[in-house]
Design an enzyme around this catalytic site. Structure first.
Site, PDB file in Angstrom:
ATOM      1  N   GLU A  80       4.834  -5.779 -27.665  1.00 38.08           N
ATOM      2  CA  GLU A  80       5.073  -6.761 -26.605  1.00 38.08           C
ATOM      3  C   GLU A  80       3.821  -7.020 -25.776  1.00 38.08           C
ATOM      4  OE1 GLU A  80       8.194  -5.888 -23.720  1.00 38.08           O
ATOM      5  OE2 GLU A  80       8.161  -7.973 -23.080  1.00 38.08           O
ATOM      6  N   ASP A 100       8.340  -2.076 -28.653  1.00 33.49           N
ATOM      7  CA  ASP A 100       8.477  -2.427 -27.236  1.00 33.49           C
ATOM      8  C   ASP A 100       8.317  -1.126 -26.449  1.00 33.49           C
ATOM      9  OD1 ASP A 100       8.995  -3.368 -24.756  1.00 33.49           O
ATOM     10  OD2 ASP A 100      10.869  -4.379 -25.260  1.00 33.49           O
ATOM     11  N   ILE A 102       8.581  -0.466 -23.249  1.00 33.09           N
ATOM     12  CA  ILE A 102       9.725  -0.293 -22.335  1.00 33.09           C
ATOM     13  C   ILE A 102      10.629  -1.501 -22.523  1.00 33.09           C
ATOM     14  CG2 ILE A 102      10.534  -0.037 -19.959  1.00 33.09           C
ATOM     15  CD1 ILE A 102       7.902   1.144 -19.159  1.00 33.09           C
ATOM     16  N   ASP A 103      11.768  -1.295 -23.145  1.00 32.48           N
ATOM     17  CA  ASP A 103      12.745  -2.373 -23.206  1.00 32.48           C
ATOM     18  C   ASP A 103      13.709  -2.130 -22.050  1.00 32.48           C
ATOM     19  OD1 ASP A 103      13.817  -4.725 -24.362  1.00 32.48           O
ATOM     20  OD2 ASP A 103      15.540  -3.526 -24.964  1.00 32.48           O
ATOM     21  N   THR A 105      12.459  -3.459 -18.778  1.00 32.03           N
ATOM     22  CA  THR A 105      11.442  -3.256 -17.729  1.00 32.03           C
ATOM     23  C   THR A 105      12.015  -3.515 -16.340  1.00 32.03           C
ATOM     24  OG1 THR A 105       9.717  -3.875 -19.294  1.00 32.03           O
ATOM     25  CG2 THR A 105       9.126  -3.966 -16.977  1.00 32.03           C
ATOM     26  N   ASP A 244      12.058  -6.375 -29.141  1.00 31.28           N
ATOM     27  CA  ASP A 244      13.283  -5.897 -28.481  1.00 31.28           C
ATOM     28  C   ASP A 244      14.317  -5.431 -29.515  1.00 31.28           C
ATOM     29  OD1 ASP A 244      12.467  -6.680 -25.811  1.00 31.28           O
ATOM     30  OD2 ASP A 244      12.938  -8.749 -26.320  1.00 31.28           O
TER      31      ASP A 244
HETATM   32  C1  LIP Z   1      14.184  -7.603 -22.053  1.00 27.13           C
HETATM   33  C2  LIP Z   1      15.345  -7.575 -23.044  1.00 27.13           C
HETATM   34  C3  LIP Z   1      16.589  -8.127 -22.354  1.00 27.13           C
HETATM   35  C4  LIP Z   1      16.324  -9.577 -22.169  1.00 27.13           C
HETATM   36  C5  LIP Z   1      15.109  -9.798 -21.322  1.00 27.13           C
HETATM   37  C6  LIP Z   1      13.885  -9.049 -21.827  1.00 27.13           C
HETATM   38  P1  LIP Z   1      11.840  -6.303 -21.743  1.00 27.13           P
HETATM   39  O1  LIP Z   1      13.065  -6.953 -22.608  1.00 27.13           O
HETATM   40  O2  LIP Z   1      15.625  -6.426 -23.635  1.00 27.13           O
HETATM   41  O3  LIP Z   1      17.720  -7.994 -23.175  1.00 27.13           O
HETATM   42  O4  LIP Z   1      17.456 -10.189 -21.624  1.00 27.13           O
HETATM   43  O5  LIP Z   1      14.801 -11.161 -21.292  1.00 27.13           O
HETATM   44  O6  LIP Z   1      13.350  -9.636 -22.988  1.00 27.13           O
HETATM   45  O7  LIP Z   1      11.076  -7.469 -21.209  1.00 27.13           O
HETATM   46  O8  LIP Z   1      12.437  -5.461 -20.673  1.00 27.13           O
HETATM   47  O9  LIP Z   1      11.062  -5.557 -22.751  1.00 27.13           O
END
Ligand code: LIP
Length: 318
Positions: A80, A100, A102-103, A105, A244
């Site tokens: 990412e 990713d 941190i998914d 964030t 993600d």
């Molecule tokens: C997030 C996703 C979440 C989505 C957000 C974002 P991040 O990833 O996991 O489901 O709704 O738009 O993409 O930015 O925390 O890695």
């Protein structure tokens, strides 16, 4: 030994599990130190204020990338934060790690404990290894193609044996997300879809589902892992990215679930193209027919939302 021989898959899986645990320890330490008042996570913003990135996202991605290149210098990498810095996205038949750091964030910033590091590996473009680790709840999800999906390396997924029957969308618990595109057009369309998921069927809303309810964790990877567990029946999201979902797709598939394209086109049973930014996952059931029936009920109420890939300096090839 070929890249997808059983020995190799086990080696890649073990490597990804250890890497996720080590990266997870960094994420946990950052949350703990912030909560204790000694951390200094500077909140950086991408162009879009609802798509957040912190110093920890960047540091964890660098940590993962370094370990990967040291161990598998010939492998490719898509991440990412590397993407955000303008690097070219190159997806080939070569082993490719899709990460990713941190998914979730936004959750990480708020201390809401649905935060995960997500590490996927594709071989010949097929998602083959998936590891998703939530270090705040100490839950590690892992899968290698053909070898099943596990919680904390011991508990086979789904959690229900046998899986509960999937009868109708009206009996389902559905996960979805607001996402980061907050344009009126996109939010109106998503809210209309949620409206139809929840409301009773009527003349104005012929496909409405009156589903059991809606859930949102704020992490695409963890939503998919909940589908793999069998505690969420359906997950639909438009606008998230390959990093993600790449790891968690393997986990869902190995639990017996399906992940297909989350648009309103004709139903087809093809596994999703991980780059499509629209995902619809259905949990394991005793037969594929009932999964497809639920998918088709969802497709009737999913609106047409566009989620284009913005131009990036490095471009794409996939
Ligand atoms: C997030 C996703 C979440 C989505 C957000 C974002 P991040 O990833 O996991 O489901 O709704 O738009 O993409 O930015 O925390 O890695």
């Amino acid at each position: 030994m070929s890249d997808n021989s059983q020995d190799r898959l086990q080696e890649y899986l073990d490597f990804a599990i250890q890497l996720a645990k080590d990266a997870g320890a960094l994420i946990k330490a950052a949350v703990d130190s912030r909560m204790a008042g000694s951390g200094s996570n500077i909140e950086l913003k991408k162009e879009n204020p609802t798509d957040l990135v912190t110093e920890t996202d960047k540091a964890v991605e660098e940590f993962i990338k370094e370990r990967l290149y040291k161990t598998y210098p010939e492998h490719k990498f898509i991440g990412e934060e590397t993407f955000a810095s303008g690097a070219k996205t190159e997806f080939t038949n070569d082993p490719t790690w899709i990460v990713d750091p941190i998914d979730g964030t936004t959750n990480f910033i708020h201390g809401y404990p649905f935060v995960a590091v997500s590490i996927g590996l594709t071989l010949n473009k097929i998602p083959t290894i998936g590891v998703v680790f939530n270090p705040l709840l100490n839950e590690l999800y892992s899968a290698a193609r053909g070898q099943g999906a596990y919680l904390n390396q011991t508990q086979r997924l789904p959690l229900f044996h046998p899986p509960q029957p999937l009868t109708d969308l009206s009996h389902c618990l559905i996960a979805t997300e607001a996402g980061s595109d907050r344009s009126k057009q996109v939010i109106d369309a998503k809210i209309a879809a949620i409206h139809d998921m929840l409301r009773k069927r009527s003349k104005e809303s012929p496909y409405a589902a009156e589903a059991h309810s809606i859930r949102t964790t704020g992490s695409a990877a963890l939503n998919l892992c909940n589908v793999a567990k069998g505690i969420i029946d359906v997950y639909w999201e438009v606008g998230c990215w390959e990093w993600d979902v790449a790891a968690a797709i393997v986990i869902v598939q190995e639990s017996g679930g399906i992940v297909i394209e989350g648009d309103n086109d004709k139903l087809n049973n093809e596994p999703v193209n991980i780059f499509c930014r629209k995902y619809l996952a259905i949990r394991a059931a005793s037969d594929n027919k009932s999964q497809l029936e639920i998918a088709s009920q969802m497709k009737n109420l999913i609106p047409n939302i566009s989620a284009p890939r913005p131009p990036v300096p490095g471009g794409y090839s996939y």
